[in-house]
Write a protein that holds these residues in place. Structure first.
Motif, PDB file in Angstrom:
ATOM      1  N   HIS A   1       0.835  -1.213   0.000  1.00  0.00           N
ATOM      2  CA  HIS A   1       0.000   0.000   0.000  1.00  0.00           C
ATOM      3  C   HIS A   1       0.867   1.259   0.000  1.00  0.00           C
ATOM      4  CE1 HIS A   1      -4.089  -1.490   0.202  1.00  0.00           C
ATOM      5  NE2 HIS A   1      -3.719  -2.386   1.086  1.00  0.00           N
ATOM      6  N   LYS A   2       1.926   1.238   0.798  1.00  0.00           N
ATOM      7  CA  LYS A   2       2.838   2.386   0.851  1.00  0.00           C
ATOM      8  C   LYS A   2       3.525   2.582  -0.501  1.00  0.00           C
ATOM      9  CE  LYS A   2       5.307   5.375   3.367  1.00  0.00           C
ATOM     10  NZ  LYS A   2       4.748   6.516   4.031  1.00  0.00           N
ATOM     11  N   MET A   3       3.914   1.484  -1.139  1.00  0.00           N
ATOM     12  CA  MET A   3       4.567   1.564  -2.444  1.00  0.00           C
ATOM     13  C   MET A   3       3.623   2.160  -3.492  1.00  0.00           C
ATOM     14  SD  MET A   3       6.121  -1.538  -4.756  1.00  0.00           S
ATOM     15  CE  MET A   3       4.474  -2.171  -5.101  1.00  0.00           C
ATOM     16  N   VAL A   4       2.386   1.696  -3.516  1.00  0.00           N
ATOM     17  CA  VAL A   4       1.411   2.229  -4.473  1.00  0.00           C
ATOM     18  C   VAL A   4       1.174   3.711  -4.221  1.00  0.00           C
ATOM     19  CG1 VAL A   4      -1.021   2.127  -5.206  1.00  0.00           C
ATOM     20  CG2 VAL A   4       0.283   0.011  -4.937  1.00  0.00           C
ATOM     21  N   TYR A   5       1.012   4.087  -2.961  1.00  0.00           N
ATOM     22  CA  TYR A   5       0.781   5.488  -2.619  1.00  0.00           C
ATOM     23  C   TYR A   5       1.957   6.360  -3.065  1.00  0.00           C
ATOM     24  CZ  TYR A   5       0.411   9.757   0.085  1.00  0.00           C
ATOM     25  OH  TYR A   5       0.378  11.076   0.446  1.00  0.00           O
ATOM     26  N   GLN A   6       3.175   5.942  -2.730  1.00  0.00           N
ATOM     27  CA  GLN A   6       4.347   6.748  -3.077  1.00  0.00           C
ATOM     28  C   GLN A   6       4.577   6.781  -4.587  1.00  0.00           C
ATOM     29  OE1 GLN A   6       5.987   8.872  -1.371  1.00  0.00           O
ATOM     30  NE2 GLN A   6       5.009   8.379   0.562  1.00  0.00           N
ATOM     31  N   THR A   7       4.177   5.723  -5.291  1.00  0.00           N
ATOM     32  CA  THR A   7       4.282   5.740  -6.755  1.00  0.00           C
ATOM     33  C   THR A   7       3.304   6.763  -7.327  1.00  0.00           C
ATOM     34  OG1 THR A   7       4.922   3.405  -6.731  1.00  0.00           O
ATOM     35  CG2 THR A   7       4.247   4.310  -8.839  1.00  0.00           C
ATOM     36  N   LYS A   8       2.116   6.854  -6.741  1.00  0.00           N
ATOM     37  CA  LYS A   8       1.154   7.880  -7.176  1.00  0.00           C
ATOM     38  C   LYS A   8       1.712   9.279  -6.912  1.00  0.00           C
ATOM     39  CE  LYS A   8      -3.023   5.093  -6.624  1.00  0.00           C
ATOM     40  NZ  LYS A   8      -4.286   4.893  -5.874  1.00  0.00           N
ATOM     41  N   VAL A   9       2.380   9.441  -5.770  1.00  0.00           N
ATOM     42  CA  VAL A   9       2.997  10.727  -5.449  1.00  0.00           C
ATOM     43  C   VAL A   9       4.092  11.042  -6.472  1.00  0.00           C
ATOM     44  CG1 VAL A   9       4.426  11.958  -3.755  1.00  0.00           C
ATOM     45  CG2 VAL A   9       2.430  10.652  -2.992  1.00  0.00           C
ATOM     46  N   ALA A  10       4.931  10.057  -6.782  1.00  0.00           N
ATOM     47  CA  ALA A  10       6.004  10.253  -7.757  1.00  0.00           C
ATOM     48  C   ALA A  10       5.427  10.620  -9.125  1.00  0.00           C
ATOM     49  CB  ALA A  10       6.864   8.994  -7.865  1.00  0.00           C
ATOM     50  N   LYS A  11       4.335   9.987  -9.489  1.00  0.00           N
ATOM     51  CA  LYS A  11       3.681  10.289 -10.763  1.00  0.00           C
ATOM     52  C   LYS A  11       3.189  11.735 -10.765  1.00  0.00           C
ATOM     53  CE  LYS A  11      -0.388   9.021 -13.366  1.00  0.00           C
ATOM     54  NZ  LYS A  11      -1.677   8.358 -13.213  1.00  0.00           N
ATOM     55  N   ALA A  12       2.589  12.173  -9.666  1.00  0.00           N
ATOM     56  CA  ALA A  12       2.101  13.547  -9.564  1.00  0.00           C
ATOM     57  C   ALA A  12       3.259  14.547  -9.640  1.00  0.00           C
ATOM     58  CB  ALA A  12       1.314  13.740  -8.268  1.00  0.00           C
ATOM     59  N   VAL A  13       4.375  14.218  -8.995  1.00  0.00           N
ATOM     60  CA  VAL A  13       5.564  15.080  -9.053  1.00  0.00           C
ATOM     61  C   VAL A  13       6.068  15.156 -10.489  1.00  0.00           C
ATOM     62  CG1 VAL A  13       7.986  15.279  -8.334  1.00  0.00           C
ATOM     63  CG2 VAL A  13       6.221  14.739  -6.653  1.00  0.00           C
ATOM     64  N   ALA A  14       6.094  14.017 -11.166  1.00  0.00           N
ATOM     65  CA  ALA A  14       6.558  13.985 -12.566  1.00  0.00           C
ATOM     66  C   ALA A  14       5.654  14.810 -13.468  1.00  0.00           C
ATOM     67  CB  ALA A  14       6.632  12.537 -13.058  1.00  0.00           C
ATOM     68  N   GLN A  15       4.357  14.752 -13.211  1.00  0.00           N
ATOM     69  CA  GLN A  15       3.411  15.498 -14.048  1.00  0.00           C
ATOM     70  C   GLN A  15       3.555  17.008 -13.889  1.00  0.00           C
ATOM     71  OE1 GLN A  15      -0.143  13.439 -12.703  1.00  0.00           O
ATOM     72  NE2 GLN A  15      -0.253  12.260 -14.605  1.00  0.00           N
ATOM     73  N   LYS A  16       4.146  17.450 -12.791  1.00  0.00           N
ATOM     74  CA  LYS A  16       4.355  18.875 -12.566  1.00  0.00           C
ATOM     75  C   LYS A  16       5.626  19.396 -13.235  1.00  0.00           C
ATOM     76  CE  LYS A  16       1.827  19.003  -8.226  1.00  0.00           C
ATOM     77  NZ  LYS A  16       1.891  19.202  -6.780  1.00  0.00           N
ATOM     78  N   GLN A  17       6.452  18.482 -13.741  1.00  0.00           N
ATOM     79  CA  GLN A  17       7.706  18.865 -14.397  1.00  0.00           C
ATOM     80  C   GLN A  17       7.425  19.357 -15.814  1.00  0.00           C
ATOM     81  OE1 GLN A  17      10.616  18.782 -12.601  1.00  0.00           O
ATOM     82  NE2 GLN A  17       9.234  18.137 -10.957  1.00  0.00           N
ATOM     83  N   ALA A  18       8.400  20.040 -16.368  1.00  0.00           N
ATOM     84  CA  ALA A  18       8.284  20.488 -17.763  1.00  0.00           C
ATOM     85  C   ALA A  18       8.180  19.264 -18.671  1.00  0.00           C
ATOM     86  CB  ALA A  18       9.509  21.327 -18.142  1.00  0.00           C
ATOM     87  N   ASN A  19       7.384  19.391 -19.712  1.00  0.00           N
ATOM     88  CA  ASN A  19       7.203  18.266 -20.632  1.00  0.00           C
ATOM     89  C   ASN A  19       8.514  17.871 -21.287  1.00  0.00           C
ATOM     90  OD1 ASN A  19       4.481  18.030 -20.155  1.00  0.00           O
ATOM     91  ND2 ASN A  19       3.871  19.299 -21.891  1.00  0.00           N
ATOM     92  N   SER A  20       8.770  16.576 -21.284  1.00  0.00           N
ATOM     93  CA  SER A  20       9.933  16.024 -21.977  1.00  0.00           C
ATOM     94  C   SER A  20       9.655  14.548 -22.213  1.00  0.00           C
ATOM     95  CB  SER A  20      11.213  16.207 -21.167  1.00  0.00           C
ATOM     96  OG  SER A  20      11.255  15.301 -20.088  1.00  0.00           O
ATOM     97  N   THR A  21      10.363  13.967 -23.135  1.00  0.00           N
ATOM     98  CA  THR A  21      10.162  12.541 -23.410  1.00  0.00           C
ATOM     99  C   THR A  21      10.598  11.705 -22.207  1.00  0.00           C
ATOM    100  OG1 THR A  21      12.324  12.421 -24.502  1.00  0.00           O
ATOM    101  CG2 THR A  21      10.408  12.783 -25.915  1.00  0.00           C
TER     102      THR A  21
ATOM    103  N   ILE B   1      11.087   1.374  -0.796  1.00  0.00           N
ATOM    104  CA  ILE B   1       9.877   0.736  -0.275  1.00  0.00           C
ATOM    105  C   ILE B   1       9.673  -0.615  -0.952  1.00  0.00           C
ATOM    106  CG2 ILE B   1       7.356   0.889  -0.150  1.00  0.00           C
ATOM    107  CD1 ILE B   1       7.749   3.959   0.123  1.00  0.00           C
ATOM    108  N   ALA B   2       9.867  -0.662  -2.268  1.00  0.00           N
ATOM    109  CA  ALA B   2       9.709  -1.924  -2.994  1.00  0.00           C
ATOM    110  C   ALA B   2      10.735  -2.951  -2.517  1.00  0.00           C
ATOM    111  CB  ALA B   2       9.843  -1.686  -4.494  1.00  0.00           C
ATOM    112  N   ALA B   3      11.967  -2.507  -2.286  1.00  0.00           N
ATOM    113  CA  ALA B   3      12.997  -3.424  -1.787  1.00  0.00           C
ATOM    114  C   ALA B   3      12.602  -3.981  -0.419  1.00  0.00           C
ATOM    115  CB  ALA B   3      14.344  -2.710  -1.709  1.00  0.00           C
ATOM    116  N   ALA B   4      12.038  -3.133   0.432  1.00  0.00           N
ATOM    117  CA  ALA B   4      11.559  -3.603   1.737  1.00  0.00           C
ATOM    118  C   ALA B   4      10.428  -4.607   1.555  1.00  0.00           C
ATOM    119  CB  ALA B   4      11.094  -2.421   2.594  1.00  0.00           C
TER     120      ALA B   4
END
Length: 156
Positions: free
Chosen positions: A59-79, A145-148
């Motif tokens: 659950h923590k891994m899924v949550y943090q992956t969603k957070v990482a995705k949201a952080v990535a979406q806020k970055q400037a567009n790039s491939t 988190i995934a390694a844990a």
């Protein structure tokens, strides 16, 4: 004769105390050999059952992956960022597959899905090559988190 009753009561109280303490410390060493003990401990805090710890880590891994995705979406567009967003989406799906497999007690599938989610983050990181990764902290946390989670699946 009066002391016989007290002795028996003392043994009963002692047995109850031992049972309670043994049950309380069962999960104390769940993260002792984990690759990132601090991250593992933060996930497993107050968990005594390895299976519950695995559920919490997924659950923590899924949550943090969603957070990482949201952080990535806020970055400037790039491939590179777009590739990371795609990897994070797959990582979230892999986490959900891990939970489904755990519900069916398919532990090899649980482990495989967690490793796949970890790989999604590694692919994102590697996609930057020598360039600075603007979301490195997010991907590193998910990898830890995934390694844990992978480590904890060894305990169930």
């Amino acid at each position: 004769m009066v002391f016989k009753g007290y002795t028996r009561s003392l043994y009963v109280l002692l047995a109850i105390a031992v049972i309670l303490l043994a049950g309380h410390t069962h999960g104390a060493g769940l993260c002792d050999n984990a690759p990132n003990k601090q991250v593992c401990d933060s996930i497993v805090y107050q968990r005594t059952n390895p299976r519950e710890a695995v559920v919490a880590s997924i659950h923590k891994m899924v949550y943090q992956t969603k957070v990482a995705k949201a952080v990535a979406q806020k970055q400037a567009n790039s491939t590179k960022i777009d590739a990371c967003i795609k990897e994070f989406k797959e990582g979230i799906d892999n986490g959900k597959r891990a939970l489904e497999a755990l519900a069916k007690s398919k532990y090899i599938s649980v482990r495989t899905s967690i490793i796949a989610a970890w790989t999604n983050c590694v692919v994102c990181d590697n996609g930057f090559g020598g360039d600075p990764n603007p979301i490195a902290k997010s991907t590193k946390l998910v990898e830890d988190i995934a390694a844990a989670g992978v480590y904890l699946t060894n305990l169930i």
